[in-house]
Design an enzyme around this catalytic site. Sequence first.
Site, PDB file in Angstrom:
ATOM      1  N   GLY A  11       0.807  -1.363   0.234  1.00  0.00           N
ATOM      2  CA  GLY A  11      -0.095   0.173   0.261  1.00  0.00           C
ATOM      3  C   GLY A  11       0.440   1.762  -0.196  1.00  0.00           C
ATOM      4  CG  PHE A  12      -0.239   6.483   0.203  1.00  0.00           C
ATOM      5  CD1 PHE A  12       1.469   6.679  -0.706  1.00  0.00           C
ATOM      6  CD2 PHE A  12      -0.832   6.736   1.079  1.00  0.00           C
ATOM      7  CE1 PHE A  12       1.580   8.052  -0.462  1.00  0.00           C
ATOM      8  CE2 PHE A  12      -0.321   8.354   1.149  1.00  0.00           C
ATOM      9  CZ  PHE A  12       0.812   9.219   0.719  1.00  0.00           C
ATOM     10  CB  THR A  23      -0.909  10.612   4.628  1.00  0.00           C
ATOM     11  OG1 THR A  23      -0.769  11.025   6.172  1.00  0.00           O
ATOM     12  CG2 THR A  23       0.240  10.182   4.276  1.00  0.00           C
ATOM     13  CE  LYS A  67      -7.533   1.400   9.753  1.00  0.00           C
ATOM     14  NZ  LYS A  67      -5.788   0.477   9.626  1.00  0.00           N
ATOM     15  CG  ASP A  81      -0.477  -5.603   0.100  1.00  0.00           C
ATOM     16  OD1 ASP A  81      -1.745  -5.648  -0.078  1.00  0.00           O
ATOM     17  OD2 ASP A  81      -0.580  -5.133   0.483  1.00  0.00           O
ATOM     18  CE1 TYR A 110      -9.370   2.866   7.159  1.00  0.00           C
ATOM     19  CE2 TYR A 110     -10.065   5.016   8.062  1.00  0.00           C
ATOM     20  CZ  TYR A 110      -9.231   3.720   7.793  1.00  0.00           C
ATOM     21  OH  TYR A 110      -7.811   4.427   7.553  1.00  0.00           O
ATOM     22  CB  SER A 160      -7.314  -1.086   7.349  1.00  0.00           C
ATOM     23  OG  SER A 160      -8.773  -0.872   6.652  1.00  0.00           O
ATOM     24  CB  ALA A 208      -1.505   1.336  10.628  1.00  0.00           C
TER      25      ALA A 208
END
Length: 339
Positions: free
Chosen positions: A27-28, A191, A165, A48, A161, A91, A130
């Site tokens: 991911g990013f 971000t 979290k 992943d 979401y 996620s 995270a």
Amino acid sequence: MKSAHIPILIFRDILQAMRALITGAAGFLGSHLTDALLADGHTVAGVDNLCTGSLQNLKHLQSEPRFEFHEHDICSPFDFGKVDFVFNFASPASPEDYSRLGIETLEVGSAGTRNALDVAHRYQARFLHASTSECYGDPAVHPQTEDYWGNVNPVGPRSVYDEAKRFSEALVMAYHRYRKVDTRLVRIFNTYGPRLQANDGRVISNFLVQALQGHDLTVYGDGSQTRSFCYVSDEIDGFLRLSRSEEHLPINIGNPNEWTILDCAQAVLRVTGAKSKIVFKSLPVDDPMQRQPDITRARQLLGWEPKVDLETGLKLSLDYFRSSLASLASPAKLALADE
Ligand code: UDP
């Protein structure tokens, strides 16, 4: 003199080097974190299932002997050998992705996070999870301090979401309290930067892609809602500092400079030089009206401070977005949020 220095450097590396497991490594944020840990001399096992991540983000590591990649959904138990640190970054994270993958998002925040915690418990590894500013929902307290419990709609479209979290934060604290796992929680604010998927529907990626293509910039609502945007290198620096700290309670890592979405659109036009118009579309349900991290704890406990302002970060992102335009799978996806 020169030969006397070399063994000291090697000795220091061996002492510090660890084997880290990163879930969501394609991911990013996961891929940037992978790069940062490798640059610090560590070995990284990346995991992943590629539901939103991309192997393109890891392509430059193909011949890196200290990196290994496992395509696996962490919602099924896994064990890729002994590790010293688990970074749990798997996620879906953009509103468009987690709306499309609602059940998967709830699963990775619950079963997936539990499997990652079990790995940390098995190997007595340290653990960093995270988490997100979405834990604060549409916040009634501004700026958001870590002791604010939030204002979250538990049944709205963002709940898959937000509640995933929030549940994973509870799970991490439970593994810390009952199983003595050495855990850390980072609450990540918006971000951006290279490797943000060009078509993931987030505001910075949408605006940059729209501006670079000469299309209208789509501002949802009247654009008076606010966000605080952190450039990816600052965010990763915050993660690394937290990983080295002994702090178990949540820490906000985000840039406290708050922007209205309309001002953000204008900044993108300035940086790209695009002549695009700004058009207004309907505001998504439960879209938070304001968001700004209070980073007092990060400053005091980690000595962390973001350095890159929004316009500089946008400029640093331009080349990446230009080169991703060609590979945009489906421009139609950008229009989804307009409907
Ligand atoms: N937004 C917008 N235009 C877009 C995409 C997003 O005006 O093309 C708005 C969105 O409604 C929200 C803010 O920008 O108010 C940030 O959205 P994003 O999806 O990036 O992340 P969020 O902070 O909502 O999770």
